[in-house]
Design a protein around this motif. Structure first.
Motif, mmCIF file in Angstrom:
data_model
loop_
_atom_site.group_PDB
_atom_site.id
_atom_site.type_symbol
_atom_site.label_atom_id
_atom_site.label_comp_id
_atom_site.label_asym_id
_atom_site.label_seq_id
_atom_site.Cartn_x
_atom_site.Cartn_y
_atom_site.Cartn_z
ATOM 1 N N ALA A 19 14.821 0.742 -0.565
ATOM 2 C CA ALA A 19 13.773 1.764 -0.553
ATOM 3 C C ALA A 19 12.424 1.144 -0.185
ATOM 4 O O ALA A 19 11.662 1.727 0.602
ATOM 5 C CB ALA A 19 13.699 2.457 -1.902
ATOM 6 N N ILE A 20 12.133 -0.021 -0.718
ATOM 7 C CA ILE A 20 10.865 -0.681 -0.400
ATOM 8 C C ILE A 20 10.821 -1.076 1.073
ATOM 9 O O ILE A 20 9.819 -0.843 1.762
ATOM 10 C CB ILE A 20 10.646 -1.901 -1.320
ATOM 11 N N ILE A 21 11.905 -1.649 1.576
ATOM 12 C CA ILE A 21 11.943 -2.032 2.986
ATOM 13 C C ILE A 21 11.858 -0.799 3.882
ATOM 14 O O ILE A 21 11.161 -0.806 4.905
ATOM 15 C CB ILE A 21 13.205 -2.859 3.292
ATOM 16 N N GLY A 22 12.538 0.271 3.490
ATOM 17 C CA GLY A 22 12.461 1.510 4.258
ATOM 18 C C GLY A 22 11.061 2.077 4.303
ATOM 19 O O GLY A 22 10.608 2.564 5.346
ATOM 20 N N LEU A 23 10.357 2.022 3.174
ATOM 21 C CA LEU A 23 8.973 2.496 3.146
ATOM 22 C C LEU A 23 8.070 1.639 4.029
ATOM 23 O O LEU A 23 7.180 2.155 4.711
ATOM 24 C CB LEU A 23 8.450 2.521 1.715
ATOM 25 N N VAL A 24 8.301 0.338 4.037
ATOM 26 C CA VAL A 24 7.508 -0.554 4.891
ATOM 27 C C VAL A 24 7.767 -0.253 6.362
ATOM 28 O O VAL A 24 6.838 -0.194 7.171
ATOM 29 C CB VAL A 24 7.809 -2.035 4.555
ATOM 30 N N ILE A 25 9.024 -0.031 6.706
ATOM 31 C CA ILE A 25 9.368 0.259 8.106
ATOM 32 C C ILE A 25 8.748 1.597 8.531
ATOM 33 O O ILE A 25 8.171 1.716 9.622
ATOM 34 C CB ILE A 25 10.893 0.267 8.302
ATOM 35 N N ILE A 26 8.868 2.611 7.690
ATOM 36 C CA ILE A 26 8.272 3.914 8.023
ATOM 37 C C ILE A 26 6.755 3.805 8.126
ATOM 38 O O ILE A 26 6.136 4.379 9.032
ATOM 39 C CB ILE A 26 8.690 4.973 6.982
ATOM 40 N N GLY A 27 6.132 3.053 7.230
ATOM 41 C CA GLY A 27 4.690 2.852 7.304
ATOM 42 C C GLY A 27 4.276 2.149 8.581
ATOM 43 O O GLY A 27 3.248 2.498 9.195
ATOM 44 N N ALA A 28 5.062 1.156 9.009
ATOM 45 C CA ALA A 28 4.742 0.457 10.244
ATOM 46 C C ALA A 28 4.915 1.353 11.453
ATOM 47 O O ALA A 28 4.145 1.283 12.407
ATOM 48 C CB ALA A 28 5.632 -0.798 10.381
ATOM 49 N N LEU A 29 5.931 2.203 11.436
ATOM 50 C CA LEU A 29 6.143 3.124 12.565
ATOM 51 C C LEU A 29 5.074 4.188 12.655
ATOM 52 O O LEU A 29 4.664 4.586 13.750
ATOM 53 C CB LEU A 29 7.527 3.771 12.457
ATOM 54 N N ILE A 30 4.605 4.662 11.507
ATOM 55 C CA ILE A 30 3.571 5.704 11.503
ATOM 56 C C ILE A 30 2.230 5.133 11.964
ATOM 57 O O ILE A 30 1.484 5.796 12.683
ATOM 58 C CB ILE A 30 3.458 6.345 10.110
ATOM 59 N N ASN A 31 1.921 3.909 11.578
ATOM 60 C CA ASN A 31 0.630 3.324 11.931
ATOM 61 C C ASN A 31 0.552 2.841 13.375
ATOM 62 O O ASN A 31 -0.514 2.498 13.843
ATOM 63 C CB ASN A 31 0.298 2.179 10.983
ATOM 64 N N ASN A 32 1.656 2.794 14.069
ATOM 65 C CA ASN A 32 1.617 2.342 15.472
ATOM 66 C C ASN A 32 1.512 3.456 16.410
ATOM 67 O O ASN A 32 1.755 4.471 16.526
ATOM 68 C CB ASN A 32 2.855 1.496 15.811
#
Length: 81
Positions: A68-81
């Motif tokens: 869940a933490i890794i998924g949140l980091v990946i989604i956060g990185a995709l949204i910020n790009n």
């Protein structure tokens, strides 16, 4: 000594099934929705561990948190790009 009662619960099929479901939810938390599947994976892993699948149930719960933490980091990185 064989007649002494044990305080540990014997592992049942339901415990193993819940542990496997916990690992599946961990993968789904990584790929689809980290919050929903992460929480469901933790619940399934903890219930599996309480029902008697001790080491793997706790591993499933921990894997769900990490996924869940890794998924949140990946989604956060995709949204910020």
């Amino acid at each position: 000594m064989a007649d002494m009662p044990s305080t540990a619960r014997p592992r049942s099929n339901a415990a193993r099934i819940l542990t496997i479901v916990g690992f599946v939810f961990a993968v789904l938390a990584l790929l689809l929705n980290p919050i929903i599947f992460g929480v469901l994976g933790v619940v399934a892993g903890v219930v599996g561990a309480v029902l008697g699948d001790k080491p793997l149930g706790w591993y499933a719960a921990a894997a769900s948190v990490v996924a869940a933490i890794i998924g949140l980091v990946i989604i956060g990185a995709l949204i910020n790009n």
